[in-house]
Design an enzyme around this catalytic site. Sequence first.
Site, PDB file in Angstrom:
ATOM      1  N   ARG A 126     -18.684  51.234  -7.521  1.00 48.46           N
ATOM      2  CA  ARG A 126     -19.146  50.548  -6.634  1.00 48.46           C
ATOM      3  C   ARG A 126     -19.872  49.119  -6.908  1.00 48.46           C
ATOM      4  NH1 ARG A 126     -20.599  55.150  -2.950  1.00 48.46           N
ATOM      5  NH2 ARG A 126     -18.433  55.926  -1.980  1.00 48.46           N
ATOM      6  N   LYS A 148     -14.697  34.222  -8.133  1.00 48.17           N
ATOM      7  CA  LYS A 148     -13.520  34.790  -7.851  1.00 48.17           C
ATOM      8  C   LYS A 148     -12.869  35.621  -8.801  1.00 48.17           C
ATOM      9  CE  LYS A 148     -12.221  30.840  -4.813  1.00 48.17           C
ATOM     10  NZ  LYS A 148     -11.059  29.768  -4.455  1.00 48.17           N
ATOM     11  N   GLU A 190      -6.902  21.467 -15.229  1.00 42.84           N
ATOM     12  CA  GLU A 190      -8.058  21.934 -14.393  1.00 42.84           C
ATOM     13  C   GLU A 190      -9.198  21.197 -14.690  1.00 42.84           C
ATOM     14  OE1 GLU A 190      -8.273  23.701 -11.872  1.00 42.84           O
ATOM     15  OE2 GLU A 190      -6.737  25.339 -11.811  1.00 42.84           O
ATOM     16  N   LYS A 231     -18.138  21.941 -10.309  1.00 42.28           N
ATOM     17  CA  LYS A 231     -17.691  23.201  -9.804  1.00 42.28           C
ATOM     18  C   LYS A 231     -19.056  23.779  -9.447  1.00 42.28           C
ATOM     19  CE  LYS A 231     -14.835  27.119  -9.776  1.00 42.28           C
ATOM     20  NZ  LYS A 231     -13.845  27.944 -10.181  1.00 42.28           N
ATOM     21  N   GLU A 241     -15.815  29.706   0.154  1.00 45.38           N
ATOM     22  CA  GLU A 241     -14.961  29.118   0.542  1.00 45.38           C
ATOM     23  C   GLU A 241     -14.716  28.994   2.158  1.00 45.38           C
ATOM     24  OE1 GLU A 241     -11.675  28.589  -2.588  1.00 45.38           O
ATOM     25  OE2 GLU A 241     -10.219  28.398  -0.620  1.00 45.38           O
ATOM     26  N   ARG A 245     -15.750  24.286  -0.657  1.00 47.37           N
ATOM     27  CA  ARG A 245     -15.410  24.954  -2.006  1.00 47.37           C
ATOM     28  C   ARG A 245     -13.732  24.609  -2.128  1.00 47.37           C
ATOM     29  NH1 ARG A 245     -16.664  30.442  -5.466  1.00 47.37           N
ATOM     30  NH2 ARG A 245     -14.916  30.128  -6.878  1.00 47.37           N
ATOM     31  N   ASN A 249      -9.405  23.219  -4.559  1.00 47.87           N
ATOM     32  CA  ASN A 249      -7.856  23.672  -4.484  1.00 47.87           C
ATOM     33  C   ASN A 249      -6.862  22.412  -4.830  1.00 47.87           C
ATOM     34  OD1 ASN A 249      -8.402  26.230  -4.364  1.00 47.87           O
ATOM     35  ND2 ASN A 249      -8.673  26.119  -2.398  1.00 47.87           N
ATOM     36  N   HIS A 252      -3.454  22.668  -5.768  1.00 45.09           N
ATOM     37  CA  HIS A 252      -3.274  24.016  -6.067  1.00 45.09           C
ATOM     38  C   HIS A 252      -2.059  24.222  -4.971  1.00 45.09           C
ATOM     39  CE1 HIS A 252      -6.211  24.030  -8.928  1.00 45.09           C
ATOM     40  NE2 HIS A 252      -5.992  25.467  -8.986  1.00 45.09           N
ATOM     41  N   HIS A 256       0.810  26.019  -6.891  1.00 48.00           N
ATOM     42  CA  HIS A 256       0.985  27.446  -6.818  1.00 48.00           C
ATOM     43  C   HIS A 256       2.339  27.897  -6.296  1.00 48.00           C
ATOM     44  CE1 HIS A 256      -3.380  29.380  -6.220  1.00 48.00           C
ATOM     45  NE2 HIS A 256      -3.127  29.036  -7.645  1.00 48.00           N
ATOM     46  N   HIS A 270      -0.376  27.369 -15.389  1.00 42.35           N
ATOM     47  CA  HIS A 270      -0.932  26.985 -14.427  1.00 42.35           C
ATOM     48  C   HIS A 270      -1.418  25.478 -14.179  1.00 42.35           C
ATOM     49  CE1 HIS A 270      -3.717  27.611 -10.953  1.00 42.35           C
ATOM     50  NE2 HIS A 270      -4.630  27.015 -11.765  1.00 42.35           N
TER      51      HIS A 270
END
Length: 371
Positions: A126, A148, A190, A231, A241, A245, A249, A252, A256, A270
């Site tokens: 947990r 993330k 990035e 960041k 987000e 935030r 992206n 992206h 993506h 990427h």
Amino acid sequence: MTQGQFHTVRVALGARGYDIKIGENAFETVADFLCKNHKGRRVGIVTDENVAATQLGRLNKSLEAAGIAHMEVIVAAGEASKCFATLEMIVEALIGARLERGDIVIALGGGVVGDLAGFAAAITRRGMDFIQVPTSLLAQVDSSVGGKTGINSRLGKNLFGAFHQPLFVAADLTALETLPARQFASGYGELVKHALICDEDFFDWLDANLDEILARGPALATAIARAVAIKATIVAKDEREAGERALLNLGHTFGHALEAAAGYSGALLHGEAVAIGCVLAHEYSSRLGLAPAHDGARMAKHLHRAGLPTTLADITVEPPTAPELMTLIGQDKKVTGGALTFVLTRGIGKAFVQPGVDGVLVEAFLKEKLE
Ligand code: GLY
């Protein structure tokens, strides 16, 4: 801020805040951090077979010197490891080694290992604490910071996951020495994204220092620290987000979709997809009369100098069609109530989040770009 030989950036999230140490041999700061703050805790290192061959010995040595008990879980290198089977294997290896909830997971590797190990830590017993030790430039400037974590679904990237902040991040520049040039350039995609979002002075500085950065000289540490500080500031304001935030992206949504169309293969990395995505986001913003075209040209020239692709024509696999790209964009996590949210821009350093973007206009734009 620089302390001794390391740059230190703080992610100010109250009780869940943490430091990021950036510099040569930053691995050594992990043992110091554990001895000062978590004495007696055991450690489970999650890494991949490539990183294990080149970097694990260095980390083990510093943990052993500090008397920290540790075990290792080694996964196959590559995006395919971000799956339930590998996640289950990691969780069961940690439990099988009798690591307790109060013990600590270390993610040693690039973005795949960081996302996977972070998610394993989030769900084992947990929730265990974890430390990010990113060994690729991409992971150092992006995925190791901000909490993330997750794995992929066959329906898309990172669709299973959790926000789980690390206790500490150690970005070791020595680990970058063995990083192949194409992977380095992908990470740079990035890195420069942070300047494109909100800091034109930083972009100018990167442009002036690009040769030294690509040669992995002293300017690299400064560049990483400045990108990470941007960041950290954004994450501290909007951890989950809900708004700002989403600026991270930039590039992206298109990126993506391009990665998905390329089958997440080595044909398009990427950061390469993000570089093309940033140029497309700028061109689309120019089309809407928002951004000056000359900023787009400056951006593309800089990305090209860094060894990155900048147009759809630079993609080496069979290009997708505009409707295919729109289907992939529609599956993105940035879709709300069926409407697209894009990061658009008014120029270098002036990105903003735009909800309710008209998909018909985007598709027409992509169709034109693919002709
Ligand atoms: N990579 C984008 C974010 O961390 O929000």
